[in-house]
Enzyme design. Structure first.
Site, PDB file in Angstrom:
ATOM      1  N   GLY A 115      -1.016  54.065 -27.871  1.00 40.32           N
ATOM      2  CA  GLY A 115      -2.212  53.656 -27.158  1.00 40.32           C
ATOM      3  C   GLY A 115      -3.148  54.806 -26.852  1.00 40.32           C
ATOM      4  O   GLY A 115      -4.352  54.595 -26.681  1.00 40.32           O
ATOM      5  N   GLU A 118      -5.191  55.158 -29.957  1.00 38.74           N
ATOM      6  CA  GLU A 118      -6.132  54.035 -29.957  1.00 38.74           C
ATOM      7  C   GLU A 118      -7.245  54.263 -28.934  1.00 38.74           C
ATOM      8  O   GLU A 118      -8.399  53.895 -29.164  1.00 38.74           O
ATOM      9  CB  GLU A 118      -5.387  52.736 -29.659  1.00 38.74           C
ATOM     10  CG  GLU A 118      -4.455  52.324 -30.800  1.00 38.74           C
ATOM     11  CD  GLU A 118      -3.535  51.179 -30.452  1.00 38.74           C
ATOM     12  OE1 GLU A 118      -3.258  50.345 -31.331  1.00 38.74           O
ATOM     13  OE2 GLU A 118      -3.087  51.108 -29.285  1.00 38.74           O
ATOM     14  N   GLU A 138       4.727  53.518 -33.160  1.00 39.24           N
ATOM     15  CA  GLU A 138       5.373  52.305 -32.655  1.00 39.24           C
ATOM     16  C   GLU A 138       6.518  51.826 -33.546  1.00 39.24           C
ATOM     17  O   GLU A 138       7.450  51.174 -33.066  1.00 39.24           O
ATOM     18  CB  GLU A 138       4.329  51.189 -32.500  1.00 39.24           C
ATOM     19  CG  GLU A 138       3.427  51.323 -31.286  1.00 39.24           C
ATOM     20  CD  GLU A 138       2.221  52.220 -31.521  1.00 39.24           C
ATOM     21  OE1 GLU A 138       1.327  52.236 -30.669  1.00 39.24           O
ATOM     22  OE2 GLU A 138       2.184  52.907 -32.559  1.00 39.24           O
TER      23      GLU A 138
END
Length: 264
Positions: A115, A118, A138
């Site tokens: 994240g 991202e 991930e």
């Protein structure tokens, strides 16, 4: 900016001129993203969207990480409904950054993983320390990225480089990011804050409506057909031509003086 400077637990907010600097401050967890941090980021980007005193934003992290991904300890006990609610909060946060009228510079000081990567990709430009590491690992948890990382990696890196990073979970160095063209500049760690501030200041000097338009045109045009995107460009240009800033820019150019943009 005192009305928002002291409201947050996980964000330090500072303003110098038209540049707002946001620092993630959860050092003990490598700035790992929890629901509260996501809510704070969503809130501040929505609140500054209309603020004329903010012309650009720098987003960075405290300590040795930009953001080392989601807080696994928080979501490991979630049931499916709670997990999807957590993911939806993340998407709201990324959307708030992408839709914010202000250009956002990610100053990536260390780990930008999952994240956190991202989050950097939701920003408009990335300046990275030589120590920065980027990745979407991930797969090592038996998961896939849920905050847009898969499709953004595909569009930025191409299918083969994207699958290499995603399927192996390996980290990319700042220099690899520069070579793959998602990092705009790589600087020594001690120069990161200054480099990001300088870039953000240069953005703050531009005509706000034009910068906002360019952000929107690039973000929305990348998935449209060329003909549709170009038509959108022309329509936006026509609307800007009648703005006070455009008339000031044209007049200042003719008079050989610096323009004074007011965001109208």
């Amino acid at each position: 900016m005192n009305d928002i400077t002291f409201d947050y637990t996980y964000l330090q907010v500072e303003q110098t001129g038209g540049v707002l600097t946001l620092t993630l401050r959860r050092k003990a967890k490598l700035n790992a993203m929890n629901a509260a941090m996501m809510a704070e980021l969503t809130d501040i980007f929505r609140r500054i969207h209309e603020r004329p005193d903010v012309r650009s934003v720098v987003l960075t992290g405290a300590g040795k990480a930009f953001m080392a991904g989601a807080d696994i300890e928080e979501y490991r006990s979630f049931d499916l409904g709670a997990f999807f609610a957590f993911q939806n909060k993340g998407r709201d946060m990324y959307r708030a950054i992408e839709e914010c009228a202000k250009p956002v510079v990610a100053a990536v000081n260390g780990y930008a993983l999952g994240g956190g990567f991202e989050l950097a990709l939701a920003c408009d430009l990335i300046v990275a320390s030589e120590r920065a590491k980027f990745g979407l690992p991930e797969v090592k948890l038996g998961l896939v990225p849920g905050g847009g990382g898969v499709q953004k990696a595909l569009r930025i890196l191409g299918p083969y480089a994207a699958k290499d990073m995603l399927m192996t979970g390996r980290f990319l160095t700042a220099q690899e990011g520069r070579e793959l063209r998602f990092v705009n500049a790589v600087v020594p760690p001690e120069q990161l804050a200054e480099a990001a501030a300088t870039l953000a200041s240069s953005l703050a000097e531009q005509a706000p409506l034009a910068v906002q338009g360019l952000k929107k045109l690039v973000n929305e045009g990348r998935d449209a057909s060329l003909e549709t995107a170009q038509a959108y460009d022309r329509a936006y240009l026509a609307n800007l031509f009648y703005s006070a800033d455009a008339q000031e820019g044209i007049t200042a150019f003719a008079e050989k003086r610096p323009p004074l943009f007011i965001g109208k």
